[in-house]
Design an enzyme around this catalytic site. Structure first.
Site, PDB file in Angstrom:
ATOM      1  CB  CYS A 133      -1.087  -0.064   0.842  1.00  0.00           C
ATOM      2  SG  CYS A 133      -0.108  -0.660   2.788  1.00  0.00           S
TER       3      CYS A 133
ATOM      4  NE  ARG B 207       2.430  -9.639   5.152  1.00  0.00           N
ATOM      5  CZ  ARG B 207       1.377  -9.376   5.294  1.00  0.00           C
ATOM      6  NH1 ARG B 207       1.275 -10.072   5.630  1.00  0.00           N
ATOM      7  NH2 ARG B 207       1.141  -8.517   3.760  1.00  0.00           N
TER       8      ARG B 207
ATOM      9  CD  GLN C 106      -1.101  -9.820   1.121  1.00  0.00           C
ATOM     10  OE1 GLN C 106      -1.670  -8.327   0.648  1.00  0.00           O
ATOM     11  NE2 GLN C 106      -1.735 -10.036   1.779  1.00  0.00           N
TER      12      GLN C 106
ATOM     13  CG  ASP D 181      -2.106  -5.666  -1.893  1.00  0.00           C
ATOM     14  OD1 ASP D 181      -3.280  -5.788  -1.598  1.00  0.00           O
ATOM     15  OD2 ASP D 181      -1.350  -5.367  -1.818  1.00  0.00           O
TER      16      ASP D 181
ATOM     17  CG  HIS E  91      -3.766  -0.874  -2.667  1.00  0.00           C
ATOM     18  ND1 HIS E  91      -2.814  -1.944  -2.771  1.00  0.00           N
ATOM     19  CD2 HIS E  91      -3.875  -1.166  -1.257  1.00  0.00           C
ATOM     20  CE1 HIS E  91      -2.300  -2.414  -1.791  1.00  0.00           C
ATOM     21  NE2 HIS E  91      -3.009  -1.856  -0.865  1.00  0.00           N
TER      22      HIS E  91
ATOM     23  CE  LYS F 228      -8.953  -8.143  10.078  1.00  0.00           C
ATOM     24  NZ  LYS F 228      -7.806  -8.074   9.843  1.00  0.00           N
TER      25      LYS F 228
ATOM     26  CG  HIS G  77      -5.752  -0.907   1.601  1.00  0.00           C
ATOM     27  ND1 HIS G  77      -4.636  -0.463   2.018  1.00  0.00           N
ATOM     28  CD2 HIS G  77      -5.923  -0.050   2.443  1.00  0.00           C
ATOM     29  CE1 HIS G  77      -4.460   0.073   2.193  1.00  0.00           C
ATOM     30  NE2 HIS G  77      -5.333   0.801   2.804  1.00  0.00           N
TER      31      HIS G  77
END
Length: 606
Positions: free
Chosen positions: A291, A320, A338, A340, A342, A421, A467
């Protein structure tokens, strides 16, 4: 851990309400205490760690003088049954903090001492204990009224567990167990455990040649050709869903200077989970998420209210720093990707964009046969922003769910530090619930990065960011579906969709032509031209979970036909090649579950 009754101040009738905490959860907590009492009887001098109830069971951590054996678990079970027969009552007592510390230090229980010392003094002027028989343990409760109320139980296994999950702390021995209210429920659970063992994605990953793990790169899978074929099928579908949803794809760097993470707040709140590197005269971090960098992409141009929403998809590699004790095959890795997403949008677009995200989640899950369920996760204790902000942001997510007519549960305190979320769950073939997708509504990062867009009136306002990732990570989702399908993926996902089996060497040329026709239809096919008997080739293809086997012989070659045999057992002969290829292509392009049958749900991974 036996103590004299005079050492504590007993408080009559203060057993906490077990029913208020769930009968089964209370039973499992009590079983953990009974197991600890049995261990202390069999292993005098053992040190006790923690022993909570968990989903489907309980565990307790012990520091013992020697490794446990299966025979030890049988002995511990026998001692627990003796406690049931004795009908021992659970009694709650309290003790001043200092007295409790002195008692536990005298008894040689360093882990319990550490637990009490870590409690905030204002919240722990007194601490509570529970006793049954001669065993007493530090505990908040609640518990059953008596050991006789424990349901059917089974100790499952023992494993190493670092104290408090920290690989730098002592390694304890953790005993896992399960307990249920009826024998039938216990038997069903033990069956599910056995099925889960057969379906373990780590085992299937090796057997089906999908991926392996190597000590040269801990917690990062090595994807083999067949595993990459499965990955690409997942990725192609994710990209198609994003294109349909109006997304543009971006790619961002892996190594980023710490100043970006300081601005985003990750350096202060997430640094322990980041790999930090010296980058010449700067400190940098391998990115754990995309992000902040996509925000930089947004900021490269002047944005107008007419431009919004702007939807970015990013399939970059993330890193990570997971603790060694938390790693579990593909389910918890240190390198991941991911799907991912946004979305930068105006405040008046937020509810519609959240609902758009929910529709894409449902769309992307359709080919897997998953029926998602939803939870709204609210503000955690450690967070950015005021209560007024969280009230507003959580309210928008509630409105999006309510207006879409989507039922949902609450997860109080379960949000990320910067945003509430919606978490999305689904159940697999064994009834296990998995959390995969998550949709976060974020006003914090736009403020921290001073994002803006020009309004219709010529002023400037901040956008919101939504997100979400639908698979979550490709690694974890691959592990889940491998176990869900027991390795027998539907046609569209199968790494090898078709194996062509020539009956004799003279049929290899025609088998190759059949494979080429399948290639031309964008199907993944192989020819098994080994000098093995046909039945052995078919058996090997079946063991590799290949959906379709095409046997070709003289008649097939003469007629331009094939004789299909499905993984599920159906077979036919003399089917025209062109017609069959077209049928397979249609099924793959429609991403049907075919030929995923009930045998996969009933334990096909033998």
């Amino acid at each position: 851990m036996a103590i004299d009754s005079g050492e504590i101040r007993s408080k009559a009738d203060e057993l906490l309400d077990a029913e208020a905490h769930g009968r089964l959860g209370t039973m499992r907590h009590s079983a953990a205490h009974m197991m600890a009492a049995a261990v202390m009887e069999l292993f005098p001098g053992a040190s006790l760690g923690i022993g909570p109830a968990i989903r489907d069971g309980f565990y307790y951590d012990f520091d013992l003088s020697r490794p446990l054996t299966p025979a030890d678990l049988e002995s511990i079970e026998a001692k627990m049954r003796e406690q049931m027969d004795a009908k021992l009552g659970f009694e709650r007592s309290e003790m001043p903090r200092d007295e409790a510390l002195a008692m536990l230090e005298q008894q040689g229980q360093p882990y319990k001492v550490e637990i009490i010392r870590d409690l905030p003094p204002a919240e722990s002027e007194t601490v509570s204990f529970y006793r049954h028989g001669d065993f007493i343990d530090l505990c908040r409760g609640p518990h059953l009224a008596s050991t006789a109320e424990l349901g059917p139980f089974k100790l499952l296994n023992s494993a190493g567990a670092y104290w408090r999950g920290d690989e730098h702390r002592p390694m304890l021995q953790r005993i896992y167990g399960t307990v249920w209210e009826t024998q039938e429920e216990l038997d069903q659970y033990l069956w599910r455990l056995e099925e889960a063992r057969k379906r373990d994605h780590r085992r299937l990953g090796r057997e089906l040649d999908l991926f392996t793990f190597h000590p040269e790169s801990p917690a990062a899978p090595f994807w083999h050709p067949r595993g990459m074929a499965l990955w690409r099928a997942l990725e192609d579908w994710s990209r198609q869903v994003r294109r349909e949803g109006g997304f543009s794809e971006v790619r961002t760097p892996s190594l980023v200077r710490k100043e970006l993470w300081e601005q985003s707040g990750h350096w202060a709140l997430y640094q322990d989970n980041m790999f930090v590197l010296d980058d010449y005269d700067h400190v940098s971090g391998l990115k754990p998420m995309n992000c902040p960098e996509e925000i930089l992409v947004y900021k490269t141009g002047s944005r107008s209210y007419r431009d919004l929403p702007i939807r970015y998809a990013d399939y970059s590699v993330l890193f990570r720093k997971e603790r060694a004790g938390a790693l579990a095959g593909l389910f918890r890795v240190r390198q991941l990707v991911q799907d991912d997403s946004h979305v930068f949008c105006r405040d008046d677009q937020v509810i519609a964009e959240v609902q758009h995200a929910l529709s894409l989640v449902r769309r992307q899950y359709e080919p897997f046969g998953f029926a998602p369920s939803f939870k709204l996760a609210t503000r955690p204790e450690k967070r950015l922003g005021s209560d007024e902000f969280w009230d507003m942001a959580e309210g928008k997510l509630r409105t999006a769910l309510d207006e879409a007519g989507i039922p949902y549960a609450m997860d109080e305190g379960g949000a990320a530090f910067y945003a509430p979320k919606i978490d999305i769950f689904f159940a697999d073939a064994l009834g296990r619930e998995w959390q995969s997708a998550t949709i976060q509504l974020d006003y914090q990062l736009p403020q921290r990065f001073d994002l803006e867009y020009r309004t219709a009136e010529g002023g400037f306002e901040r956008p919101a960011i939504i997100h979400y990732a639908i698979y979550g990570s490709f690694e974890r989702f691959t592990g889940v579906i491998t176990e869900h399908y027991a390795g027998a993926c539907p046609l569209w996902l199968a790494p090898v969709q078709v194996v062509v089996v020539p009956i004799a060497d003279r049929h290899i040329e025609y088998a190759s032509a059949v494979r080429d026709a399948l290639f031309a239809a964008r199907l993944r096919a192989e020819v098994d031209d080994r000098s093995e008997r046909m039945q052995a080739k078919l058996r090997d293809a079946q063991e590799q979970k290949v959906p379709v086997m095409l046997v070709v012989g003289d008649r097939d070659a003469e007629a331009g036909a094939v004789s299909p045999r499905l993984r599920t057992g159906e077979s036919s002969q003399g089917v025209p090649l062109d017609a069959f290829v077209e049928e397979l292509r249609g099924r793959a392009e429609r991403r049907e579950l075919w030929p995923y049958a009930e045998d996969a749900q009933d334990g096909a991974a033998s």
